[in-house]
Scaffold this motif. Structure first.
Motif, PDB file in Angstrom:
ATOM      1  N   GLU A  44      53.183 -47.374   7.752  1.00  0.00           N
ATOM      2  CA  GLU A  44      52.724 -46.539   8.869  1.00  0.00           C
ATOM      3  C   GLU A  44      51.531 -47.185   9.575  1.00  0.00           C
ATOM      4  OE1 GLU A  44      52.474 -44.842   5.535  1.00  0.00           O
ATOM      5  OE2 GLU A  44      54.652 -44.926   5.744  1.00  0.00           O
ATOM      6  N   VAL A  45      50.643 -47.807   8.795  1.00  0.00           N
ATOM      7  CA  VAL A  45      49.475 -48.459   9.382  1.00  0.00           C
ATOM      8  C   VAL A  45      49.923 -49.683  10.179  1.00  0.00           C
ATOM      9  CG1 VAL A  45      47.274 -49.599   8.889  1.00  0.00           C
ATOM     10  CG2 VAL A  45      47.964 -47.611   7.556  1.00  0.00           C
ATOM     11  N   ILE A  71      40.810 -45.357   7.928  1.00  0.00           N
ATOM     12  CA  ILE A  71      41.962 -45.986   7.283  1.00  0.00           C
ATOM     13  C   ILE A  71      41.488 -47.274   6.603  1.00  0.00           C
ATOM     14  CG2 ILE A  71      44.196 -47.084   7.701  1.00  0.00           C
ATOM     15  CD1 ILE A  71      44.522 -45.110  10.035  1.00  0.00           C
ATOM     16  N   PRO A  72      41.712 -47.400   5.286  1.00  0.00           N
ATOM     17  CA  PRO A  72      41.261 -48.603   4.584  1.00  0.00           C
ATOM     18  C   PRO A  72      42.191 -49.794   4.842  1.00  0.00           C
ATOM     19  CG  PRO A  72      42.364 -47.149   3.052  1.00  0.00           C
ATOM     20  CD  PRO A  72      42.308 -46.431   4.379  1.00  0.00           C
ATOM     21  N   THR A  73      41.644 -50.992   4.656  1.00  0.00           N
ATOM     22  CA  THR A  73      42.447 -52.202   4.790  1.00  0.00           C
ATOM     23  C   THR A  73      43.386 -52.313   3.588  1.00  0.00           C
ATOM     24  OG1 THR A  73      40.881 -53.589   3.587  1.00  0.00           O
ATOM     25  CG2 THR A  73      40.551 -53.365   5.973  1.00  0.00           C
ATOM     26  N   TRP A  80      37.428 -53.027   9.243  1.00  0.00           N
ATOM     27  CA  TRP A  80      38.515 -53.793   9.857  1.00  0.00           C
ATOM     28  C   TRP A  80      37.899 -54.792  10.824  1.00  0.00           C
ATOM     29  CZ3 TRP A  80      43.820 -53.591   9.240  1.00  0.00           C
ATOM     30  CH2 TRP A  80      44.316 -52.562   8.442  1.00  0.00           C
ATOM     31  N   TYR A  81      38.421 -56.002  10.839  1.00  0.00           N
ATOM     32  CA  TYR A  81      37.986 -57.034  11.768  1.00  0.00           C
ATOM     33  C   TYR A  81      39.152 -57.369  12.696  1.00  0.00           C
ATOM     34  CZ  TYR A  81      34.185 -57.600   8.455  1.00  0.00           C
ATOM     35  OH  TYR A  81      33.111 -57.376   7.638  1.00  0.00           O
ATOM     36  N   PRO A  82      38.851 -57.873  13.894  1.00  0.00           N
ATOM     37  CA  PRO A  82      39.943 -58.267  14.791  1.00  0.00           C
ATOM     38  C   PRO A  82      40.887 -59.291  14.147  1.00  0.00           C
ATOM     39  CG  PRO A  82      37.868 -58.255  15.974  1.00  0.00           C
ATOM     40  CD  PRO A  82      37.540 -58.015  14.541  1.00  0.00           C
TER      41      PRO A  82
END
Length: 129
Positions: A44-45, A71-73, A80-82
């Protein structure tokens, strides 16, 4: 002479080990098995990232939205990073989803550069003296 036989045997063994090492992953691919670990990020992510990118959001904007929603990585981190978002976009997990979403106007890599300004914005060249 005995050294030559030992060296030849060592070379043969090295080549056969190399061959087996290369053939094993090729055989797995031929059977359709996945190489590497299964993705830890929920589908879903991944779908959300692909969809938001298709809507024209930058990797930074997607990362900011994922963090604001908590939302966790894939590794359970909160940041979150680009580059992380881009890695998800080019992953095998996202490959199937990219075919479902129209990404014809979206670049996976760097953000789209705007068109150059109209010529009416440019100054006329200064006359030569």
């Amino acid at each position: 002479m005995a050294a030559n036989v030992i060296i030849s045997g060592s070379q043969y063994e090295r080549r056969s080990i190399s061959s087996r090492t290369k053939d094993a992953p090729a055989a797995k691919r031929a059977r359709g098995e996945r190489l590497g670990v299964e993705p830890a990020l929920p589908r879903e992510v991944t779908r959300r990232i692909v969809t938001e990118r298709a809507e024209g959001r930058t990797f930074q904007a997607i990362a900011d939205r994922l963090m604001s929603d908590g939302i966790p990585t894939a590794r359970g981190k909160a940041t979150w990073y680009p580059a992380t978002v881009k890695a998800v976009m080019v992953s095998d997990n996202a490959a199937a989803l990219r075919s479902e979403v129209d990404l014809s106007d979206v670049r996976i890599g760097k953000s789209h550069r705007p068109d150059p300004p109209p010529t009416s914005w440019l100054r006329p060249p200064e006359p030569q003296r």
